[in-house]
Design a protein around this motif. Sequence first.
Motif, PDB file in Angstrom:
ATOM      1  N   UNK A 190       0.822  -1.198   0.000  1.00 51.34           N
ATOM      2  CA  UNK A 190       0.000   0.000   0.000  1.00 51.34           C
ATOM      3  C   UNK A 190       0.863   1.258   0.000  1.00 51.34           C
ATOM      4  N   UNK A 191       1.890   1.279   0.835  1.00 47.50           N
ATOM      5  CA  UNK A 191       2.764   2.453   0.934  1.00 47.50           C
ATOM      6  C   UNK A 191       3.466   2.740  -0.386  1.00 47.50           C
ATOM      7  N   UNK A 192       4.032   1.727  -1.012  1.00 49.29           N
ATOM      8  CA  UNK A 192       4.760   1.942  -2.270  1.00 49.29           C
ATOM      9  C   UNK A 192       3.825   2.298  -3.416  1.00 49.29           C
ATOM     10  N   UNK A 193       2.646   1.698  -3.449  1.00 49.36           N
ATOM     11  CA  UNK A 193       1.694   2.022  -4.510  1.00 49.36           C
ATOM     12  C   UNK A 193       1.154   3.444  -4.347  1.00 49.36           C
ATOM     13  N   UNK A 194       0.952   3.874  -3.115  1.00 46.18           N
ATOM     14  CA  UNK A 194       0.513   5.250  -2.895  1.00 46.18           C
ATOM     15  C   UNK A 194       1.597   6.253  -3.291  1.00 46.18           C
ATOM     16  N   UNK A 195       2.863   5.899  -3.026  1.00 49.28           N
ATOM     17  CA  UNK A 195       3.967   6.757  -3.468  1.00 49.28           C
ATOM     18  C   UNK A 195       4.016   6.825  -4.992  1.00 49.28           C
ATOM     19  N   UNK A 196       3.843   5.676  -5.631  1.00 49.97           N
ATOM     20  CA  UNK A 196       3.837   5.647  -7.099  1.00 49.97           C
ATOM     21  C   UNK A 196       2.715   6.515  -7.656  1.00 49.97           C
ATOM     22  N   UNK A 197       1.538   6.424  -7.050  1.00 49.11           N
ATOM     23  CA  UNK A 197       0.407   7.243  -7.502  1.00 49.11           C
ATOM     24  C   UNK A 197       0.735   8.729  -7.390  1.00 49.11           C
ATOM     25  N   UNK A 198       1.329   9.134  -6.272  1.00 53.08           N
ATOM     26  CA  UNK A 198       1.698  10.542  -6.079  1.00 53.08           C
ATOM     27  C   UNK A 198       2.714  10.995  -7.124  1.00 53.08           C
ATOM     28  N   UNK A 199       3.686  10.141  -7.419  1.00 54.74           N
ATOM     29  CA  UNK A 199       4.718  10.482  -8.401  1.00 54.74           C
ATOM     30  C   UNK A 199       4.133  10.585  -9.806  1.00 54.74           C
ATOM     31  N   UNK A 200       3.239   9.664 -10.154  1.00 57.45           N
ATOM     32  CA  UNK A 200       2.592   9.752 -11.469  1.00 57.45           C
ATOM     33  C   UNK A 200       1.764  11.028 -11.578  1.00 57.45           C
TER      34      UNK A 200
END
Length: 244
Positions: free
Chosen positions: A39-49
Amino acid sequence: QKIRASIKLAEKTNSPKNAGNRYLLGMIQYAQGEYDESQSNLETARSLYSANGNDPQRIAECEAFIGRAETALGQYKDAEKDLRHSLELRTKMGGKNNYAMADSLTGLGYLYMRQGKIQDAIKELKSALDLTEKERGPDSQSTASALNDLGQAYQLANNYKAAEPLYKRALAIRKNKLDGNSPFIADSYNCLGALCASTGRLAEAKLYYEQALAIQQRTLLASDPRLAQTRQQYADLILKMHHR
């Protein structure tokens, strides 16, 4: 390890590459059952995208699995919000026949099954199956998975008559498309075993469980929880048969 190293190199930048690495790591962690980290890494990826041009396709991909991780963690309100938003983005991008929509719908189906909202789950999983069949074909592996998912929802609703033909069709596709030692075939046997056990057809259930175990014992580690679960189901069935 290579993915983690790439993330470290790009940590100070909001680069698309770093977003992709975060997404990949999150997906690996999800598959391994590490839902908090996923969840943490996917949320970071979403923010970066979002910071790199608001790429709706990538954001939808992230949100679909953020929602699944949240479902596994019991964060049902957040899960529904993220899964619904991923479905909305994918609908806008690809129209009514976008196969990616089926992924979001399946996530919603899993969520509703976890919540005990079985009729809602059936509705979403039916839509996922329809899209999958149209986009991938009636005999694809993706269709087999969608059939199995819908079968499980019907079984939870005690609608065994509806579940059984779905399980059997999924099994037929998998036996035709996959190696005989595939864990997906074992999964189909397991589902049919559980259904037969629930409907009192114990001899049939025994045969299905034995076929599932034969595959799992050849292909899975002794510590794999799937093997332990099938062994327990088989042991419970044998005990039930002896006490009839």
